[in-house]
Design an enzyme around this catalytic site. Sequence first.
Site, PDB file in Angstrom:
ATOM      1  N   GLY A  13     -20.824   2.170  -9.764  1.00  0.00           N
ATOM      2  CA  GLY A  13     -19.641   3.591  -8.264  1.00  0.00           C
ATOM      3  C   GLY A  13     -19.293   4.199  -7.592  1.00  0.00           C
ATOM      4  O   GLY A  13     -18.653   2.429  -7.319  1.00  0.00           O
ATOM      5  N   ARG A  34     -30.223  -3.557  -5.723  1.00  0.00           N
ATOM      6  CA  ARG A  34     -31.274  -4.421  -6.638  1.00  0.00           C
ATOM      7  C   ARG A  34     -30.170  -5.523  -7.849  1.00  0.00           C
ATOM      8  O   ARG A  34     -31.496  -6.197  -7.788  1.00  0.00           O
ATOM      9  CB  ARG A  34     -32.231  -3.577  -6.756  1.00  0.00           C
ATOM     10  CG  ARG A  34     -33.096  -2.803  -5.769  1.00  0.00           C
ATOM     11  CD  ARG A  34     -33.384  -1.954  -6.149  1.00  0.00           C
ATOM     12  NE  ARG A  34     -32.928  -0.064  -7.033  1.00  0.00           N
ATOM     13  CZ  ARG A  34     -32.991   0.637  -7.456  1.00  0.00           C
ATOM     14  NH1 ARG A  34     -34.455   0.511  -7.391  1.00  0.00           N
ATOM     15  NH2 ARG A  34     -32.685   1.362  -8.170  1.00  0.00           N
ATOM     16  N   SER A 140     -23.384  14.113   1.108  1.00  0.00           N
ATOM     17  CA  SER A 140     -22.680  14.960   0.190  1.00  0.00           C
ATOM     18  C   SER A 140     -22.524  16.337   0.036  1.00  0.00           C
ATOM     19  O   SER A 140     -22.225  16.696   1.081  1.00  0.00           O
ATOM     20  CB  SER A 140     -23.605  14.983  -0.357  1.00  0.00           C
ATOM     21  OG  SER A 140     -24.330  15.350  -2.006  1.00  0.00           O
ATOM     22  N   TYR A 153     -33.282  16.472  -2.731  1.00  0.00           N
ATOM     23  CA  TYR A 153     -32.029  15.625  -2.630  1.00  0.00           C
ATOM     24  C   TYR A 153     -31.777  16.184  -1.900  1.00  0.00           C
ATOM     25  O   TYR A 153     -31.058  15.307  -0.534  1.00  0.00           O
ATOM     26  CB  TYR A 153     -31.134  16.186  -3.473  1.00  0.00           C
ATOM     27  CG  TYR A 153     -30.150  14.760  -4.252  1.00  0.00           C
ATOM     28  CD1 TYR A 153     -30.054  12.980  -3.575  1.00  0.00           C
ATOM     29  CD2 TYR A 153     -28.807  15.386  -4.145  1.00  0.00           C
ATOM     30  CE1 TYR A 153     -29.041  12.930  -3.371  1.00  0.00           C
ATOM     31  CE2 TYR A 153     -27.932  14.740  -3.859  1.00  0.00           C
ATOM     32  CZ  TYR A 153     -27.856  13.286  -3.572  1.00  0.00           C
ATOM     33  OH  TYR A 153     -26.277  13.220  -3.701  1.00  0.00           O
ATOM     34  N   LYS A 157     -29.449  14.529   2.126  1.00  0.00           N
ATOM     35  CA  LYS A 157     -28.328  14.472   2.439  1.00  0.00           C
ATOM     36  C   LYS A 157     -27.722  14.862   4.468  1.00  0.00           C
ATOM     37  O   LYS A 157     -27.585  14.764   4.520  1.00  0.00           O
ATOM     38  CB  LYS A 157     -27.145  14.754   0.930  1.00  0.00           C
ATOM     39  CG  LYS A 157     -26.987  13.593   0.199  1.00  0.00           C
ATOM     40  CD  LYS A 157     -26.970  12.729   0.816  1.00  0.00           C
ATOM     41  CE  LYS A 157     -26.829  11.906  -0.711  1.00  0.00           C
ATOM     42  NZ  LYS A 157     -26.240  10.064  -0.040  1.00  0.00           N
ATOM     43  N   GLY A 184     -18.785  15.929  -2.921  1.00  0.00           N
ATOM     44  CA  GLY A 184     -18.957  16.697  -4.079  1.00  0.00           C
ATOM     45  C   GLY A 184     -19.030  15.610  -5.559  1.00  0.00           C
ATOM     46  O   GLY A 184     -19.015  14.600  -6.112  1.00  0.00           O
ATOM     47  N   THR A 188     -20.493   9.069 -11.665  1.00  0.00           N
ATOM     48  CA  THR A 188     -21.048   7.221 -11.551  1.00  0.00           C
ATOM     49  C   THR A 188     -22.171   7.072 -12.575  1.00  0.00           C
ATOM     50  O   THR A 188     -22.088   7.960 -13.426  1.00  0.00           O
ATOM     51  CB  THR A 188     -21.201   7.428  -9.933  1.00  0.00           C
ATOM     52  OG1 THR A 188     -21.609   8.144 -10.022  1.00  0.00           O
ATOM     53  CG2 THR A 188     -19.699   7.314  -9.075  1.00  0.00           C
TER      54      THR A 188
END
Length: 258
Positions: A13, A34, A140, A153, A157, A184, A188
Amino acid sequence: MSKTILVTGATSGFGKAIAERFAKEGYNVCITGRRKDRLEKIKAELEKQYPVRIIIHAFDVRVRKQVEDAMNHLKTQVERIDILVNNAGLASGMSPIDEGNIDDWETMIDTNVKGLLYVTRQIAPLMRAQASGHIINIGSTAAKLVYRHGNVYCATKYAVDALNQAMRIDLLPYGIKVTAINPGMAETEFSLVRFKGDEERAKNTYAGINALRAEDIADIAWYCASLPPHVCINDLIVTCLTQATSVYAIKEAERVKP
Ligand code: NDP
Ligand code: 8X3
């Protein structure tokens, strides 16, 4: 002397695209995430394409000790860090607050808020000692307006938005730029992760939208980073043409064409 950028969450992404863009511009890049196999592959590709140094550190931003060990190691590998991109993050699930999965909540809070803080706490003192640097926080549109079932979420943000403002204030005396880029919808691996591998649901999220691409955000990060020294973009919202806010978007087919 070539400059160095540290990008968290560079295995896919936005982070991967930002790493590629800055390598192309001659930056040495430290990429993290990771998935070590992906980091190794990206390192090999970028070092083949550009005359830059790619350093990899595989760690989980949620684990404070892993972050501290990796960043301490990085400090022995480079003389300075010019740019930190706090990008690693995710959404996990989407449900009303009374039905939310608490493990998902903890994953999002630990990654998007605490992970960002752990990394920043390691790198900000270096920038302070240099009396220069640039922190780019990937927020975001969910940091600006809460949407249905986006509760935790969005909250993480909003926290990134607050921390972006706080960093800008606290680091102001040291000549450190702080910028939030608030994208927006962008296609990804974000929705694949949010919907736990459900490819159809992930694809449907962007159906008919002509969403942002990772490269769009990389271009914007490069623009923010390449402005004159006295200019700092503090906060920026970017959406595709058919999205206005986190709750209002139309399909391409609904748009009046010239
Ligand atoms: P991707 O899923 O494609 O990339 C997420 C990156 O974050 C991966 O490299 C992943 O690496 C890394 N990451 C996730 N969890 C961890 C962890 N615990 N430790 C270390 N790295 C981690 O999604 P995007 O590129 O879209 O997301 C990047 C950022 O952009 C996120 O903060 C997201 O919230 C934000 N964003 C995304 C939007 C979108 O529509 N796509 C819009 C607005 C903001 P790995 O799995 O290898 O650890
Ligand atoms: C990611 C974009 O669609 O969840 O921050 O608002 S969205």
